[in-house]
Design a protein around this motif. Structure first.
Motif, short mmCIF file in Angstrom:
data_model
loop_
_atom_site.label_atom_id
_atom_site.label_comp_id
_atom_site.label_asym_id
_atom_site.label_seq_id
_atom_site.Cartn_x
_atom_site.Cartn_y
_atom_site.Cartn_z
N ARG A 1 9.59 -27.96 -29.39
CA ARG A 1 8.14 -27.82 -29.19
C ARG A 1 7.70 -28.56 -27.93
NH1 ARG A 1 4.08 -24.55 -30.12
NH2 ARG A 1 2.14 -25.65 -30.39
N LEU A 2 8.30 -29.70 -27.65
CA LEU A 2 7.96 -30.47 -26.46
C LEU A 2 8.36 -29.71 -25.19
CD1 LEU A 2 6.89 -33.10 -25.26
CD2 LEU A 2 9.21 -34.01 -25.42
N THR A 3 9.56 -29.12 -25.18
CA THR A 3 9.97 -28.36 -24.00
C THR A 3 9.09 -27.13 -23.80
OG1 THR A 3 11.60 -27.17 -25.32
CG2 THR A 3 12.37 -29.11 -24.13
N GLN A 4 8.66 -26.52 -24.89
CA GLN A 4 7.76 -25.37 -24.77
C GLN A 4 6.41 -25.78 -24.18
OE1 GLN A 4 6.86 -23.51 -28.49
NE2 GLN A 4 5.84 -21.75 -27.55
N ILE A 5 5.91 -26.92 -24.59
CA ILE A 5 4.64 -27.42 -24.05
C ILE A 5 4.77 -27.72 -22.56
CG2 ILE A 5 3.03 -29.37 -24.13
CD1 ILE A 5 3.51 -29.43 -27.18
N ILE A 6 5.89 -28.33 -22.17
CA ILE A 6 6.11 -28.67 -20.76
C ILE A 6 6.22 -27.40 -19.92
CG2 ILE A 6 7.74 -29.72 -19.14
CD1 ILE A 6 8.28 -31.82 -21.32
N ARG A 7 6.95 -26.40 -20.43
CA ARG A 7 7.09 -25.14 -19.69
C ARG A 7 5.73 -24.47 -19.53
NH1 ARG A 7 12.40 -22.51 -22.61
NH2 ARG A 7 13.91 -23.97 -21.74
N ASN A 8 4.95 -24.41 -20.58
CA ASN A 8 3.62 -23.79 -20.50
C ASN A 8 2.72 -24.56 -19.53
OD1 ASN A 8 4.26 -21.75 -22.25
ND2 ASN A 8 3.44 -22.80 -24.05
N LEU A 9 2.83 -25.89 -19.53
CA LEU A 9 2.04 -26.69 -18.62
C LEU A 9 2.38 -26.35 -17.17
CD1 LEU A 9 0.05 -29.10 -18.18
CD2 LEU A 9 2.10 -30.54 -18.13
N PHE A 10 3.67 -26.27 -16.86
CA PHE A 10 4.08 -25.95 -15.50
C PHE A 10 3.65 -24.54 -15.10
CE2 PHE A 10 7.41 -29.39 -15.84
CZ PHE A 10 6.80 -30.20 -14.92
N ARG B 1 0.99 -22.97 -16.20
CA ARG B 1 -0.45 -23.00 -15.96
C ARG B 1 -0.78 -23.68 -14.64
NH1 ARG B 1 -3.42 -21.87 -20.77
NH2 ARG B 1 -2.00 -21.65 -22.52
N ILE B 2 -0.07 -24.75 -14.32
CA ILE B 2 -0.28 -25.43 -13.03
C ILE B 2 0.10 -24.51 -11.88
CG2 ILE B 2 0.53 -27.33 -11.58
CD1 ILE B 2 0.72 -29.03 -14.13
N GLU B 3 1.19 -23.78 -12.04
CA GLU B 3 1.62 -22.84 -11.00
C GLU B 3 0.57 -21.74 -10.81
OE1 GLU B 3 5.25 -19.69 -10.10
OE2 GLU B 3 5.28 -20.91 -11.92
N GLY B 4 0.00 -21.24 -11.88
CA GLY B 4 -1.05 -20.23 -11.77
C GLY B 4 -2.30 -20.77 -11.09
N LEU B 5 -2.66 -22.02 -11.41
CA LEU B 5 -3.82 -22.65 -10.78
C LEU B 5 -3.62 -22.80 -9.28
CD1 LEU B 5 -6.55 -24.17 -11.09
CD2 LEU B 5 -5.19 -26.25 -11.32
N PHE B 6 -2.45 -23.29 -8.87
CA PHE B 6 -2.17 -23.43 -7.44
C PHE B 6 -2.14 -22.07 -6.75
CE2 PHE B 6 -0.05 -27.74 -8.19
CZ PHE B 6 -1.16 -28.41 -7.74
N GLY B 7 -1.63 -21.06 -7.44
CA GLY B 7 -1.61 -19.73 -6.85
C GLY B 7 -3.00 -19.23 -6.57
N ILE B 8 -3.93 -19.44 -7.48
CA ILE B 8 -5.31 -19.00 -7.28
C ILE B 8 -5.97 -19.82 -6.18
CG2 ILE B 8 -7.58 -18.92 -8.35
CD1 ILE B 8 -6.13 -18.23 -10.97
N LEU B 9 -5.76 -21.14 -6.18
CA LEU B 9 -6.39 -21.98 -5.16
C LEU B 9 -5.87 -21.66 -3.76
CD1 LEU B 9 -6.45 -25.46 -6.94
CD2 LEU B 9 -8.37 -23.90 -6.53
N PHE B 10 -4.56 -21.54 -3.62
CA PHE B 10 -3.99 -21.28 -2.31
C PHE B 10 -4.30 -19.87 -1.84
CE2 PHE B 10 -0.89 -24.82 -3.28
CZ PHE B 10 -1.54 -25.72 -2.47
N GLN B 11 -4.46 -18.93 -2.77
CA GLN B 11 -4.83 -17.58 -2.38
C GLN B 11 -6.23 -17.56 -1.78
OE1 GLN B 11 -4.95 -14.79 -5.60
NE2 GLN B 11 -5.13 -13.03 -4.27
#
Length: 103
Positions: free
Chosen positions: A3-12, A14-24
């Motif tokens: 469950r912890l690894t799943q939370i970390i993967r989802n966090l990364f 979401r962060i990757e999606g946020l940076f993609g939108i900001l940099f776009q």
């Protein structure tokens, strides 16, 4: 622990999606800015980067000379037979699909 690894993967993700939108949006801003100045200074005209017609005619005439190739030196590729599909495996998947469709 899973469950912890799943939370970390989802966090990364979401962060990757946020940076993609900001940099776009930042990239679009700079693209629009440079596009404006390009149009302002006339860089958007189609003939700006091209040479004169006379120079292009010389290059095209020299490029039209035929290129001779020796057919004997070309490597001959042997024809390969097509592999037969595994009929048992195909039947297995077809039967599985029929069972799923029935249920």
């Amino acid at each position: 622990m899973l469950r912890l690894t799943q939370i970390i993967r989802n966090l990364f993700l979401r962060i990757e999606g946020l940076f993609g939108i900001l940099f776009q949006s930042i990239s679009n801003f700079f693209g629009n800015l440079f596009g404006f100045f390009g149009k302002l200074f006339g860089f958007s005209q189609s003939g700006y980067f091209l040479e004169s017609d006379g120079a292009q005619d010389v290059k095209q005439a020299s490029a039209k000379q035929p290129i001779e190739t020796n057919r004997d030196n070309i490597a001959k590729i042997p024809a390969t037979n097509r592999r037969r599909s595994n009929a048992k495996l195909d039947d297995y998947y077809l039967n599985m699909a029929r069972d799923v469709k029935k249920n």
